[in-house]
Design a protein around this motif. Structure first.
Motif, mmCIF file in Angstrom:
data_model
loop_
_atom_site.group_PDB
_atom_site.id
_atom_site.type_symbol
_atom_site.label_atom_id
_atom_site.label_comp_id
_atom_site.label_asym_id
_atom_site.label_seq_id
_atom_site.Cartn_x
_atom_site.Cartn_y
_atom_site.Cartn_z
ATOM 1 N N ASN A 1 0.818 -1.210 0.000
ATOM 2 C CA ASN A 1 0.000 0.000 0.000
ATOM 3 C C ASN A 1 0.854 1.264 0.000
ATOM 4 O OD1 ASN A 1 -2.436 -1.415 0.048
ATOM 5 N ND2 ASN A 1 -2.436 -1.567 2.270
ATOM 6 N N TYR A 2 1.980 1.209 0.694
ATOM 7 C CA TYR A 2 2.833 2.391 0.785
ATOM 8 C C TYR A 2 3.402 2.775 -0.581
ATOM 9 C CZ TYR A 2 6.597 5.446 2.416
ATOM 10 O OH TYR A 2 7.442 6.513 2.613
ATOM 11 N N PHE A 3 3.910 1.787 -1.309
ATOM 12 C CA PHE A 3 4.535 2.097 -2.591
ATOM 13 C C PHE A 3 3.529 2.245 -3.729
ATOM 14 C CE2 PHE A 3 8.232 0.380 -0.338
ATOM 15 C CZ PHE A 3 9.174 1.349 -0.650
ATOM 16 N N SER A 4 2.331 1.724 -3.564
ATOM 17 C CA SER A 4 1.334 1.863 -4.630
ATOM 18 C C SER A 4 0.438 3.087 -4.450
ATOM 19 C CB SER A 4 0.458 0.603 -4.690
ATOM 20 O OG SER A 4 -0.238 0.420 -3.473
ATOM 21 N N ILE A 5 0.236 3.519 -3.208
ATOM 22 C CA ILE A 5 -0.651 4.656 -2.945
ATOM 23 C C ILE A 5 0.132 5.915 -2.581
ATOM 24 C CG2 ILE A 5 -2.533 5.512 -1.478
ATOM 25 C CD1 ILE A 5 -3.456 2.637 -1.149
ATOM 26 N N ALA A 6 1.035 5.788 -1.616
ATOM 27 C CA ALA A 6 1.776 6.963 -1.157
ATOM 28 C C ALA A 6 2.874 7.392 -2.121
ATOM 29 C CB ALA A 6 2.387 6.680 0.213
ATOM 30 N N SER A 7 3.175 6.559 -3.122
ATOM 31 C CA SER A 7 4.243 6.910 -4.063
ATOM 32 C C SER A 7 3.958 8.207 -4.810
ATOM 33 C CB SER A 7 4.449 5.767 -5.065
ATOM 34 O OG SER A 7 3.259 5.491 -5.772
ATOM 35 N N ALA A 8 2.684 8.562 -4.963
ATOM 36 C CA ALA A 8 2.342 9.811 -5.644
ATOM 37 C C ALA A 8 2.785 11.037 -4.854
ATOM 38 C CB ALA A 8 0.828 9.865 -5.872
ATOM 39 N N LEU A 9 3.064 10.865 -3.579
ATOM 40 C CA LEU A 9 3.475 11.981 -2.724
ATOM 41 C C LEU A 9 4.958 11.982 -2.421
ATOM 42 C CD1 LEU A 9 0.530 11.786 -0.128
ATOM 43 C CD2 LEU A 9 0.688 13.262 -2.150
ATOM 44 N N PHE A 10 5.689 11.021 -2.965
ATOM 45 C CA PHE A 10 7.114 10.919 -2.645
ATOM 46 C C PHE A 10 7.871 12.202 -2.956
ATOM 47 C CE2 PHE A 10 7.545 5.987 -2.938
ATOM 48 C CZ PHE A 10 6.874 5.902 -1.727
#
Length: 229
Positions: free
Chosen positions: A180-189
């Motif tokens: 979930n972190y790399f698939s969802i939060a990746s847009a905010l990296f």
């Protein structure tokens, strides 16, 4: 000596003999592979090392194709029992892959190695045996597969109901963390003010906080409910 006492004594001796059984090098290699496969170490590798995705759980599960513009074969606008059935059906591939691979790894001693290595870590913190380690690691990528492995431990009598509740508390906090972190939060990296790995480590540590909190509740407020569990 009564038959019940003999049965209990034989059970304890069998358990001690099983724990004392020597764990070979192959078992540790199997455990290492399982940890890499389920932990997400090889998830979304750089292009030069993308082939390592063949050893990653989420990558091997893949995804369903779209139907008439919908995200998956489930479609859009479903409701009630029909939608629930299709959603449950979409979980089958991941659960079956996890259970099948676990049987293979268990045959080569991965669970015994996990029990020997992880018990000194998990027992003091969460109060659960090390054999639950793979179920906890699997939850980092897939909540469904992690739950399936946990259910397998319960059905085989390897963990108690109290262990089950603590494990559920650990898994519920930040479920499917890496995926979930790399698939969802990746847009905010790109907007992060700290390195990408720091929030991931913080959330991982908070999973232990959740597990410890649940364990504390079971040992205090709900102690009587689990005396004979």
């Amino acid at each position: 000596m009564s038959s019940e006492t003999l049965t209990a004594s034989n059970g304890i001796q069998a358990q001690e003999a099983e724990e004392a059984e020597k764990v070979g090098v192959g078992a540790y290699i199997s455990l290492f592979f399982a940890m890499c496969f389920f932990s997400g170490v090889f998830y979304k590798m750089p292009d030069a090392y993308r082939w390592l995705g063949a050893f990653d759980f989420t990558t091997l599960i893949g995804k369903f194709g779209s139907v008439s513009g919908a995200a998956t074969f489930v479609g859009k606008g479903g409701l009630s029992a029909r939608a629930g059935f299709l959603f449950a059906l979409s979980l089958v591939p991941g659960v079956m892959l996890a259970l099948g691979l676990l049987e293979v790894l268990s045959h080569y001693g991965a669970l015994k190695a996990a029990q020997k290595l992880m018990t000194p870590l998990l027992r003091p913190i969460l109060g659960v045996p090390g054999i639950t380690g793979l179920a906890l690691i699997t939850d980092l990528q897939s909540t469904d597969a992690g739950a399936a492995l946990t259910k397998g431990l319960v059905d085989s009598g390897k963990i108690s109901k109290e262990n089950l509740v603590v494990i559920a508390g650990w898994q519920y906090a930040g479920a499917g963390l890496i995926n979930n972190y790399f698939s969802i939060a990746s847009a905010l990296f790109m907007a992060f003010l700290v390195p990408v790995w720091i929030p991931l480590v913080v959330m991982f540590c908070l999973k232990f906080v959740g597990g410890v909190f649940v364990r504390f509740c079971l040992k205090t407020f709900y102690k009587k409910d689990f005396q004979n569990a």
